[in-house]
Design a protein around this motif. Structure first.
Motif, PDB file in Angstrom:
ATOM      1  N   ARG A   1       0.847  -1.191   0.000  1.00 45.49           N
ATOM      2  CA  ARG A   1       0.000   0.000   0.000  1.00 45.49           C
ATOM      3  C   ARG A   1       0.883   1.242   0.000  1.00 45.49           C
TER       4      ARG A   1
ATOM      5  N   VAL B   1       0.513   4.615   0.714  1.00 49.41           N
ATOM      6  CA  VAL B   1      -0.510   5.414   1.391  1.00 49.41           C
ATOM      7  C   VAL B   1      -0.341   6.900   1.103  1.00 49.41           C
ATOM      8  N   ARG B   2       0.879   7.394   1.228  1.00 48.09           N
ATOM      9  CA  ARG B   2       1.201   8.792   0.946  1.00 48.09           C
ATOM     10  C   ARG B   2       2.530   8.831   0.198  1.00 48.09           C
TER      11      ARG B   2
ATOM     12  N   ARG C   1       5.170  -1.335   8.440  1.00 41.84           N
ATOM     13  CA  ARG C   1       4.550  -0.013   8.227  1.00 41.84           C
ATOM     14  C   ARG C   1       5.628   1.053   8.355  1.00 41.84           C
TER      15      ARG C   1
ATOM     16  N   TYR D   1       6.525   5.249   8.454  1.00 43.38           N
ATOM     17  CA  TYR D   1       5.969   6.549   8.827  1.00 43.38           C
ATOM     18  C   TYR D   1       6.978   7.642   8.470  1.00 43.38           C
TER      19      TYR D   1
ATOM     20  N   GLU E   1       3.023  10.272  10.020  1.00 46.43           N
ATOM     21  CA  GLU E   1       1.977   9.842   9.092  1.00 46.43           C
ATOM     22  C   GLU E   1       2.361   8.515   8.439  1.00 46.43           C
ATOM     23  N   LEU E   2       1.411   7.604   8.356  1.00 47.63           N
ATOM     24  CA  LEU E   2       1.646   6.347   7.652  1.00 47.63           C
ATOM     25  C   LEU E   2       1.827   6.636   6.175  1.00 47.63           C
ATOM     26  N   VAL E   3       2.947   6.183   5.601  1.00 53.35           N
ATOM     27  CA  VAL E   3       3.209   6.440   4.183  1.00 53.35           C
ATOM     28  C   VAL E   3       3.252   5.162   3.353  1.00 53.35           C
ATOM     29  N   TYR E   4       3.520   4.028   4.002  1.00 49.07           N
ATOM     30  CA  TYR E   4       3.754   2.801   3.230  1.00 49.07           C
ATOM     31  C   TYR E   4       3.469   1.599   4.118  1.00 49.07           C
ATOM     32  N   GLU E   5       2.898   0.550   3.502  1.00 45.32           N
ATOM     33  CA  GLU E   5       2.644  -0.694   4.229  1.00 45.32           C
ATOM     34  C   GLU E   5       2.842  -1.864   3.281  1.00 45.32           C
TER      35      GLU E   5
END
Length: 362
Positions: free
Chosen positions: A105, A107-108, A142, A144, A149-153
């Motif tokens: 994912r 995410v950002r 995960r 950050y 902020e969560l950026v990648y998973e």
């Protein structure tokens, strides 16, 4: 997770070391890794150049400034390598093999100058049915940024040694070396040259493929191949802060099932995306992430890799400027007779009238 510290006394020397084996992982435990890593544009340049990934969103500030990101972003394949690398000491330093990932994912976006911190959750573990003395561990990693902020998973699985079967313990004990390298069987090539159909684009090749140029079921045999050298493996591994010694410690690897250093999995993933980049991502709007990755065979120094992609679907999106392709890329070695990896991912591609190239080359 049980963290084990051991003191070994030998010939008057005292060694303190920490290591995690299959039996030490506890499902549900969360590990916050140290250190974090600030990333820069030149990480992108080095990683993308090593993997032949010339996607303009990661290298071309002018192109990237005309996308929704507004600037160059970090190559997601480098992020995959970095996230796994940062986590390695606490998760997979005693790995036998990287098996693959179930999803990724994005995410950002991560921009040059951001700082990436990683935590890992143990989500599953099971005994290996085919390899005694090992087990499969699955983590969700995960990442950050500096704002929390969560950026990648990403969810990945590795085959991990038990303590009693560990090459590291055998190395410390000075046991006799007797492991033979596991060699995958040779197969046939993935395509028949005589039945191939050659596609002609309705525009200059250097413009790359727009959304309109992709068709479901289309198979693309990519022109670029890449021989992997020891330099590639060591540089890509240390660039990502990866401490898994199966990539760079030849004495340790004498006790490992492979018998010699193996090229790190994220670099192989990067090459699959890089070798296909000239045909897939020259008009990229966004990388939407990997939906499935399976590593089929190890890659060693001197192996040569080639890629073949199949377009699984071409879909529209809520944004009229671009659509989404789903593509499966397979990577081969040994004169394209041994499949190394299979990767499925989604990519947002601009339509011809909306590509940033319209504004760069007038």
């Amino acid at each position: 997770m049980n963290k084990e510290f051991r003191i070994i006394h030998h010939n008057g020397w005292c060694w303190l070391f920490w290591s995690v084996f299959f039996e030490d992982f506890v499902v549900g435990s969360v590990i916050r890794h140290r250190p974090c890593r600030s990333v820069d544009f030149y990480d992108n340049v080095l990683w993308s150049s090593l993997t032949l990934d010339y996607t303009p969103l990661y290298l071309d500030r002018e192109y990237a400034s005309r996308t929704d990101f507004g600037n160059v972003i970090m190559n997601p394949r480098f992020l995959l390598s970095l996230v796994i690398g940062i986590s390695t000491r606490d998760t997979s330093i005693n790995t036998m093999a990287f098996l693959g990932i179930d999803y990724e994912r994005l995410v950002r976006p991560v921009y040059p100058g951001d700082t990436v911190c990683v935590e890992s959750e143990v989500v599953n573990k099971r005994e290996s049915r085919s390899r005694p003395g090992m087990g499969v561990v699955t983590w969700v990693h995960r990442a950050y940024n500096q704002r929390g902020e969560l950026v990648y998973e990403v969810r990945r699985s590795n085959l991990v040694y038990r303590r009693d079967g560990s090459p590291w313990i055998k190395f410390l004990r000075g046991e006799p070396v007797g492991k033979a390298e596991a060699r995958p069987g040779e197969g046939s090539r993935p395509f028949d040259y005589n039945s191939m159909q050659f596609t002609r684009l309705g525009h200059e090749q250097w413009l790359g493929r727009f959304l309109e140029d992709f068709s479901p079921g289309e198979v693309i045999v990519h022109r670029l191949g890449r021989t992997v050298y020891e330099f590639d493996n060591v540089l890509s591994t240390v660039l990502s802060m990866n401490t898994a010694t199966l990539h760079f410690d030849e004495e340790y690897m004498l006790y490992h099932d492979y018998g010699r250093p193996v090229v790190q999995g994220p670099f192989i993933v990067g090459l699959a995306c890089g070798l296909s980049s000239m045909d897939l991502t020259m008009n990229i709007a966004a990388d939407l992430g990997i939906t499935d990755l399976r590593l089929r065979a190890p890659v060693f120094h001197g192996d040569t890799l080639h890629a073949v992609s199949e377009v699984l679907s071409v879909e529209g999106s809520s944004d009229p400027r671009f659509g989404v392709i789903t593509v499966r890329t397979r990577l081969y070695k040994g004169m394209m007779r041994t499949e190394v990896a299979e990767i499925t991912r989604k990519i947002a591609i601009y339509k011809k009238e909306h590509t940033p190239w319209r504004f760069i080359w007038r």
